[in-house]
Design an enzyme around this catalytic site. Structure first.
Site, PDB file in Angstrom:
ATOM      1  N   ASP A   1      39.719  -3.533 -10.558  1.00 50.32           N
ATOM      2  CA  ASP A   1      39.880  -3.101  -9.170  1.00 50.32           C
ATOM      3  C   ASP A   1      38.847  -3.675  -8.204  1.00 50.32           C
ATOM      4  OD1 ASP A   1      37.622  -1.744  -9.967  1.00 50.32           O
ATOM      5  OD2 ASP A   1      38.369   0.267  -9.546  1.00 50.32           O
ATOM      6  N   HIS A   2      37.750  -4.230  -8.714  1.00 52.49           N
ATOM      7  CA  HIS A   2      36.642  -4.620  -7.845  1.00 52.49           C
ATOM      8  C   HIS A   2      36.673  -6.082  -7.391  1.00 52.49           C
ATOM      9  CE1 HIS A   2      34.664  -0.812  -8.323  1.00 52.49           C
ATOM     10  NE2 HIS A   2      33.516  -1.247  -7.830  1.00 52.49           N
TER      11      HIS A   2
ATOM     12  N   ASP B   1      30.815   3.694 -12.777  1.00 52.28           N
ATOM     13  CA  ASP B   1      30.957   3.599 -11.324  1.00 52.28           C
ATOM     14  C   ASP B   1      30.472   4.920 -10.755  1.00 52.28           C
ATOM     15  OD1 ASP B   1      32.643   1.803  -9.115  1.00 52.28           O
ATOM     16  OD2 ASP B   1      32.485   3.928  -8.615  1.00 52.28           O
TER      17      ASP B   1
ATOM     18  N   ARG C   1      31.177   5.481   1.609  1.00 52.10           N
ATOM     19  CA  ARG C   1      29.834   4.928   1.725  1.00 52.10           C
ATOM     20  C   ARG C   1      29.800   3.971   2.906  1.00 52.10           C
ATOM     21  NH1 ARG C   1      27.801   3.877  -4.142  1.00 52.10           N
ATOM     22  NH2 ARG C   1      27.507   6.135  -4.072  1.00 52.10           N
TER      23      ARG C   1
ATOM     24  N   ARG D   1      25.596   0.417 -10.400  1.00 53.02           N
ATOM     25  CA  ARG D   1      25.458  -0.937 -10.974  1.00 53.02           C
ATOM     26  C   ARG D   1      24.125  -1.148 -11.694  1.00 53.02           C
ATOM     27  NH1 ARG D   1      25.687  -3.289  -4.950  1.00 53.02           N
ATOM     28  NH2 ARG D   1      27.499  -1.951  -5.102  1.00 53.02           N
TER      29      ARG D   1
ATOM     30  N   SER E   1      25.410   2.853  -5.724  1.00 53.62           N
ATOM     31  CA  SER E   1      26.272   2.484  -6.837  1.00 53.62           C
ATOM     32  C   SER E   1      25.574   2.638  -8.180  1.00 53.62           C
ATOM     33  CB  SER E   1      26.730   1.033  -6.661  1.00 53.62           C
ATOM     34  OG  SER E   1      27.345   0.551  -7.821  1.00 53.62           O
TER      35      SER E   1
END
Length: 776
Positions: free
Chosen positions: A124-125, A189, A471, A668, A666
């Site tokens: 999806d990213h 995520d 965000r 990440r 995030s």
């Protein structure tokens, strides 16, 4: 009512439930996409809850029931909210494609043959919004072919389900397929808490945490505090579920939920749809919360029935007492919100906790010098792309069209999943939204995460956009630091896009038709769920083969997108002496500042290449500049990653010094991998965001906090810092930093940490992955 040995087995899009003989006939469901081995034992959870309740001798919150119900050792685990670390057994892992690359590379490095718990990857990213859904999806498939092939083959080899590009956003797919009351799921995520809308404990983590769970290792989480949000009254009119969390964000701020689960309860809960609850839980990430959750109720049951999981609801009904809070349970903090009095909100710009009633935003914008013209309105995303959201937005668009109006601003629509896209197309919502001026984008994250090829303004041009995203940090959506991004509900976004100005309150202000007629928009309406079943759309799921050992996973040594990992070096057993200060960061430093997304997403599987974005968005306190720091060895100024590489090449270790809530945003883990890869040893700040602090520990770095926040001011950019006391490194025992100034003076300061025994072993081994290998 006896359900001994009850076991609920979930598949990917398929649900099979094995219960007592009385229910077995109802429980048989034959659908495709079944993923073997996915199970939760409600009875086991019930037993665990009772063990803990007897030990603690008090009523339990819902959060505690589900979390403690997944304890690896409920009888022996020390439990103290906000202090002890829990060892948990999550039921499932989910990974989005940007983070899955590094997670799967780490799993490959572990040497294990297959995952121990059901896991999925969601593409999806990596889909950039440019023209429209169909064209953008095909372009993404072409550009990212190497990465998609890696993920698909790695998934097949190691027993992981694979949702292809175009499937939709990970959190929407989880809500439609995997979340259910009582499940514990971790996802790579930060908005994984979206699943709390279905009574699930869904927690965002870094890829290394996901690897632990996929490897069958108990997962560690600091025992969360519990913040109760009591809802009374009823939502109505222009007020939406989004306004609940926008209000809460204004109360708690971006770090007010850190270390806590936000648990919604009270009579007002029943006035919110299941997907509305998911919206509220989704954006709990913006207040730093571990996760958010709602108690099981009839709205969740109806949603599960509509998404093919009625049998799960039937079993959940039997264990409902375990899926709601105990009477008399105590929260660490309680917030009360009367939904009948709540007004529509809009938050921003530049931070999601700057809350304003929509009725006030025009005046505030004028006073603050924010651009009033709305350039773009964007609806959808993982936060707000439900059938109900799209229906309510379409009801406003229909009113405008009936009066001869279209959007004055650009308008984009991002469906959350292929199922949502197909259903709103079938039911006419997509056409209405298109007719009013909307462009339907791919079923993907798109502009919400910076995957937006925006061309209507130049970089540096001051402008305003309104979104239904979660965000709105500086430059997050379009890489333009001058874009003033505001977060609100899809209904308000649609109204402001039609009006074309921030200075418009749809509850009181009028629009003007082409003929000069004045009219006011009626409050939005929309069905909670489609009257017919959802249209599943195209089948975009790849089921892992029964035996994937023969599947080949290729990573070319010459690839600039993928790179196999080399283990980090072990701790040498001594104190860390005379480390350089790479950068002293001024103010807010999110994971977007530490490891930017947008165009950098293409390097998420290549550690060395993506390390070229290390801290390029952080503000250097020395000169208030971005990506301009002094190389203390040469005296010249250069980019942060360039100086870091120079120090590493010359045998110089370094530290980063930061401010409050460092690493906000995030999940990440690249924001932790990059400093480790380029020679960093410690990150010293006033306070950390939860996920980032854990990610740093996993990679063998030292996340440390000033015992006295004022000591931040003692550190100068040209200092050398030594961390002492590491030979006696122990939980709860501070370490000392000796700061050597260039003028010959020095200071000694105390630094706190939150390491437990296991995490200290990660540091000593060089990383959590190194430690995992040692234990094999």
């Amino acid at each position: 009512q006896t359900l001994m040995c009850l076991c609920l087995v979930l598949g990917t899009g398929t649900r099979r439930i094995h219960v007592s003989t009385a229910f077995s006939a109802k429980a048989k469901v034959a659908m495709s996409r079944f993923e073997p081995g996915s199970s939760i034992n409600y009875e086991k959870m019930h037993e665990n809850i009772n063990i803990v309740r007897r030990r603690l001798s008090r009523p339990l919150t819902l959060s505690e029931k589900i979390v403690y119900g997944h304890l690896d050792d409920p009888a022996g685990q020390e439990i103290d909210r906000g202090r002890t670390y829990l060892r948990l057994r999550p039921d499932r892992v989910a990974m989005q494609d940007a983070t899955a690359q590094m997670a799967m590379l780490q799993f490959i490095s572990s040497g294990l043959p297959t995952v121990a718990v059901p896991s999925t990857i969601h593409c999806d990213h990596l889909i950039e919004a440019q023209i429209g859904g169909v064209q953008d999806l095909q372009r993404a498939k072409d550009i990212n072919e190497e990465v998609y092939n890696f993920l698909a083959t790695a998934a097949a080899k190691y027993g992981v389900g694979f949702w292809k590009p175009g499937s939709g956003i990970i959190h929407q797919i989880i809500l439609e397929n995997y979340a259910y009351p009582g499940v514990m799921l971790i996802g790579t995520d930060s908005h994984t808490p979206n699943g709390g809308g279905l009574g699930s404990i869904c927690i965002g983590v870094g890829g290394a945490d996901a690897v632990d769970v996929m490897a069958g290792i108990p997962w560690e989480l600091k025992c969360p505090k519990v913040i109760g949000v009591k809802l009374t009254g009823t939502l109505s009119g222009w007020t939406s579920p989004k306004d609940v969390i926008l209000k809460v964000a204004g109360i708690l701020t971006v770090k007010g939920g850190t270390g806590a689960i936000v648990e919604y309860h009270g009579p007002g809960v029943d006035s919110i749809s299941c997907t509305g609850m998911a919206t509220i839980c989704n954006m709990g990430a913006e207040i730093g919360a571990t996760t958010s959750i709602f108690p099981y109720n009839h709205r969740m049951k109806t949603y599960m029935e509509k998404t093919g999981r009625g049998e799960i609801a039937t079993v959940a009904d039997l264990f409902k007492d375990d899926l709601v809070p105990d009477k008399g349970c105590e929260y660490d903090q309680v917030i009360e919100i009367n939904l009948s009095e709540l007004k529509p909100h809009i938050n921003g710009p530049f931070t999601p906790d700057l809350a304003h009633p929509v009725s006030d935003i025009g005046a505030i914008a004028k006073k603050s010098g924010w651009p009033l013209e709305v350039k773009v309105g964007l609806i959808g995303s993982c936060t707000n792309s439900s059938y109900e959201d799209m229906g309510r937005a379409a009801s406003l668009a229909k009113q405008a069209l009936d009066k001869g109006l279209k959007c004055k601003a650009q308008f984009t629509v991002t469906p959350g999943s292929e199922q949502i896209r197909a259903t709103i197309e079938r039911d006419g919502y997509a056409k209405i939204l298109s007719d009013v001026g909307g462009i339907v984008l791919a079923n993907a994250c798109g502009p919400c995460i910076g995957q937006w090829d925006r061309c209507d303004v130049k970089k540096g041009e001051k402008n305003t956009i309104v979104t239904s995203f979660n965000r709105n940090f500086t430059a997050r959506n379009d890489a333009n630091p001058a874009t003033h991004a505001f977060v609100t509900s899809p209904e308000i976004v649609t109204a402001l896009a039609i009006a074309g100005t921030l200075d418009f309150d749809p509850e009181t202000d009028y629009l003007t038709t082409p003929s000069g007629e004045k009219f006011k928009l009626e409050p939005p309406t929309g069905d909670e769920l489609p009257s017919r079943d959802f249209d599943p759309g195209q089948d975009t799921y790849q089921h892992p083969p029964a035996e994937g050992g023969s599947v080949k996973v290729n990573v070319s040594p010459s690839s600039n997108r993928l790179q196999l990992l080399e283990p980090f070096d072990k701790w040498h057993g001594k104190d860390l002496e005379n480390m350089r200060v790479l950068i002293k960061v001024k103010g807010k430093c999110t994971t977007d500042h530490i490891s930017a997304a947008g165009p950098w997403l293409k390097f998420r599987g290549h550690l060395d290449n993506i390390s070229n974005n290390l801290l390029i968005g952080a503000v250097n306190i020395e000169n208030d500049a971005v990506n301009k720091i002094k190389n203390q060895l040469t005296g010249e100024y250069g980019g942060v990653p360039d100086v870091a590489r120079y120090y590493k090449a010359n045998g110089e270790s370094w530290v980063v010094v930061g401010d409050e809530n460092y690493g906000e945003g995030s999940s990440r883990e690249h924001a932790a991998l990059e400093p480790r890869h380029l020679g960093g040893r410690a990150i010293i700040v006033k306070s950390f965001a939860r996920i980032h602090e854990t990610n740093l520990k996993k990679q063998g770095l030292l996340p440390l906090t000033f015992a006295d926040p004022k000591d931040y001011d003692k550190i100068r950019p040209d200092d050398k810092i030594s961390i002492t006391g590491l030979k006696s490194f122990a939980p709860g025992k501070p370490v000392t930093a000796v700061i050597k100034h260039s003028d010959g003076n020095q200071d000694s300061i105390s630094l706190n940490h939150t390491f437990n025994e296991t995490q200290i072993e990660w540091f000593q081994a060089g990383s959590a992955l190194n430690r995992m290998k040692e234990l094999q």
